[in-house]
Design a protein around this motif. Structure first.
Motif, PDB file in Angstrom:
ATOM      1  N   MET A  45     -45.549 -13.560  48.601  1.00  0.00           N
ATOM      2  CA  MET A  45     -46.826 -12.801  47.497  1.00  0.00           C
ATOM      3  C   MET A  45     -45.702 -12.043  46.477  1.00  0.00           C
ATOM      4  N   LYS A  70     -59.411 -20.357  37.688  1.00  0.00           N
ATOM      5  CA  LYS A  70     -59.102 -19.204  37.784  1.00  0.00           C
ATOM      6  C   LYS A  70     -57.508 -19.297  36.153  1.00  0.00           C
ATOM      7  N   TRP A 123     -54.689 -21.084  42.103  1.00  0.00           N
ATOM      8  CA  TRP A 123     -54.730 -20.973  40.454  1.00  0.00           C
ATOM      9  C   TRP A 123     -54.759 -20.257  39.689  1.00  0.00           C
ATOM     10  N   ILE A 124     -54.304 -18.596  39.969  1.00  0.00           N
ATOM     11  CA  ILE A 124     -54.687 -17.371  39.406  1.00  0.00           C
ATOM     12  C   ILE A 124     -53.391 -17.434  38.138  1.00  0.00           C
ATOM     13  N   LEU A 125     -53.493 -18.086  37.289  1.00  0.00           N
ATOM     14  CA  LEU A 125     -52.614 -18.117  36.064  1.00  0.00           C
ATOM     15  C   LEU A 125     -52.866 -17.677  34.999  1.00  0.00           C
ATOM     16  N   ASP A 126     -53.535 -16.389  34.774  1.00  0.00           N
ATOM     17  CA  ASP A 126     -53.818 -15.544  33.822  1.00  0.00           C
ATOM     18  C   ASP A 126     -53.149 -15.647  32.803  1.00  0.00           C
ATOM     19  N   GLU A 166     -56.093 -20.788  45.432  1.00  0.00           N
ATOM     20  CA  GLU A 166     -55.778 -19.319  45.526  1.00  0.00           C
ATOM     21  C   GLU A 166     -54.154 -19.530  44.458  1.00  0.00           C
ATOM     22  N   PRO A 226     -49.432 -17.676  46.496  1.00  0.00           N
ATOM     23  CA  PRO A 226     -49.686 -16.775  46.748  1.00  0.00           C
ATOM     24  C   PRO A 226     -50.210 -16.277  44.823  1.00  0.00           C
ATOM     25  N   ARG A 227     -50.514 -15.650  43.882  1.00  0.00           N
ATOM     26  CA  ARG A 227     -50.161 -15.518  42.857  1.00  0.00           C
ATOM     27  C   ARG A 227     -49.403 -15.717  42.408  1.00  0.00           C
ATOM     28  N   HIS A 268     -44.682 -12.948  42.219  1.00  0.00           N
ATOM     29  CA  HIS A 268     -45.432 -12.584  41.116  1.00  0.00           C
ATOM     30  C   HIS A 268     -44.660 -11.527  40.906  1.00  0.00           C
ATOM     31  N   SER A 275     -46.846 -14.729  35.209  1.00  0.00           N
ATOM     32  CA  SER A 275     -48.040 -15.202  34.008  1.00  0.00           C
ATOM     33  C   SER A 275     -46.737 -15.686  33.448  1.00  0.00           C
TER      34      SER A 275
END
Length: 363
Positions: A226, A290, A270-273, A268, A249-250, A229, A253
């Motif tokens: 994790m 996301k 594709w948390i690519l804000d 989970e 994991p996240r 990130h 960016s």
């Protein structure tokens, strides 16, 4: 011949022993490549204080180097691919870069306090690095052990505080270096084709705030922590054909280039804000991606993508290649575009927003 700077004896197939070098002390480059009968390098080579490059590639009968080579204080490049040499002189102390089929590195490597690049790439017989390598932590910037038989780094690797590039492709490591978090200057890690790796990447990797590139393609690493990130400067993450990884994991960016297999489609991962992807190696973006805060998507070099899910309404800049032409992939409700680089309009495209319709209708 005292002013001679370059001596090229390439493919002198009848040369058994090199000439004496006492008369050309200003020699900078000596090329003996493909002297297939060469069996001895004259001891006077130690007099060449200006020698920068020594090329012994494919001197197939050469099995020993004279101990006087340790006197070559200016030597930066020693090329010995295709020779029978298995051990370099213990007096190696001043060499800058080593390449060739060497079997052992002497402890005196630790005396290279000015060394900035050490490469033993494709020296298949090397099985380990000396513990003294930690002594050159004040200078070593790049270490390349790719294609060697090395299966474990010595404990002293944690002292390589200046190391920026670590290359360990196609090696036999059974675990990722546990002290990797101590190498805080690292900018690149290349560990592709490491097929013996077991377990995951240690969580300490989160300490590598300068890391820009992480390549693990075709390795057997099983998980990504994790803490990835926290890598705010990570731009390239290559996980193609890492079959043991089931989810991610996240991601930070900062990533611009992402390589993953189609199997990694869990929501989970594709948390690519706020992500500004420029290259993405996968054939399909999952529908549950996301991207609610994403304003720009660049898919210009994502040639393998065949499907794109519904895009976020806040997107202002959409750039895609001509390959993405299927009407089924474009669901652009409420999408407002201020800049459009490439877009192929299909008959069934959904353009419910009046402003968007006017945008495409304009001449």
């Amino acid at each position: 011949m005292k002013n001679l700077r370059v001596l090229d004896l390439t493919s002198c197939v009848d040369l058994l022993v090199t000439p004496k070098f006492s008369g050309c002390k200003n020699l900078a480059i000596l090329i003996l490549e493909r002297c297939s009968q060469l069996v001895e390098v004259d001891h006077s080579i130690g007099d060449l204080k200006c020698l920068i490059s020594l090329n012994l590639k494919f001197c197939t009968e050469l099995s020993m180097l004279p101990v006087e080579m340790g006197h070559l204080t200016a030597l930066k490049e020693l090329l010995m691919d295709g020779t029978k040499v298995e051990e370099i002189p213990i007096s190696i102390g001043q060499f800058k870069q080593l390449e060739g089929p060497i079997a052992t590195l002497p402890d005196s490597v630790g005396e290279l306090i000015r060394l900035n690049h050490l490469s033993v790439r494709d020296c298949h017989r090397i099985r380990k690095l000396p513990n003294s390598i930690g002594n050159i932590g004040i200078s070593l910037v790049e270490l390349d052990v790719s294609g060697t038989g090395v299966s474990k780094f010595p404990n002293s690797i944690k002292y390589l505080q200046k190391l920026k590039v670590l290359r360990m492709d196609s090696c036999f490591f059974k675990e990722f270096p546990p002290d990797i978090g101590e190498l805080t200057s690292l900018e690149e890690i290349h560990a592709s084709w490491c097929r013996s790796l077991e377990g995951g990447i240690p969580s300490e990797i989160g300490k590598l705030h300068n890391l820009r590139i992480l390549r693990l393609r075709h390795s057997t690493i099983s998980s990504i922590p994790m803490e990835i990130h926290q890598l705010s400067n990570l731009q390239t993450l290559d996980l193609l054909h890492c079959d043991m990884i089931k989810e991610l994991p996240r991601l930070p960016s900062s990533i611009r280039e992402l390589h993953v297999d189609d199997e990694l489609k869990s929501s989970e991962i594709w948390i690519l804000d706020n992500l500004r992807l420029q290259r993405l190696s996968t054939s399909k973006l999952p529908a549950m991606i996301k991207l609610s805060n994403l304003q720009t998507r660049r898919l210009l070099h994502c040639n393998t993508i065949k499907e794109v899910p519904k895009l976020p309404s806040g997107m202002m800049d959409l750039r895609v290649g001509d390959e993405l032409k299927s009407s089924k992939i474009w669901n652009l409700h409420d999408l407002r575009l201020e800049l459009l680089s490439t877009f192929i309009i299909q008959e069934e495209i959904q353009l419910s927003d009046p402003d968007l319709v006017d945008y495409f209708a304009a001449p």
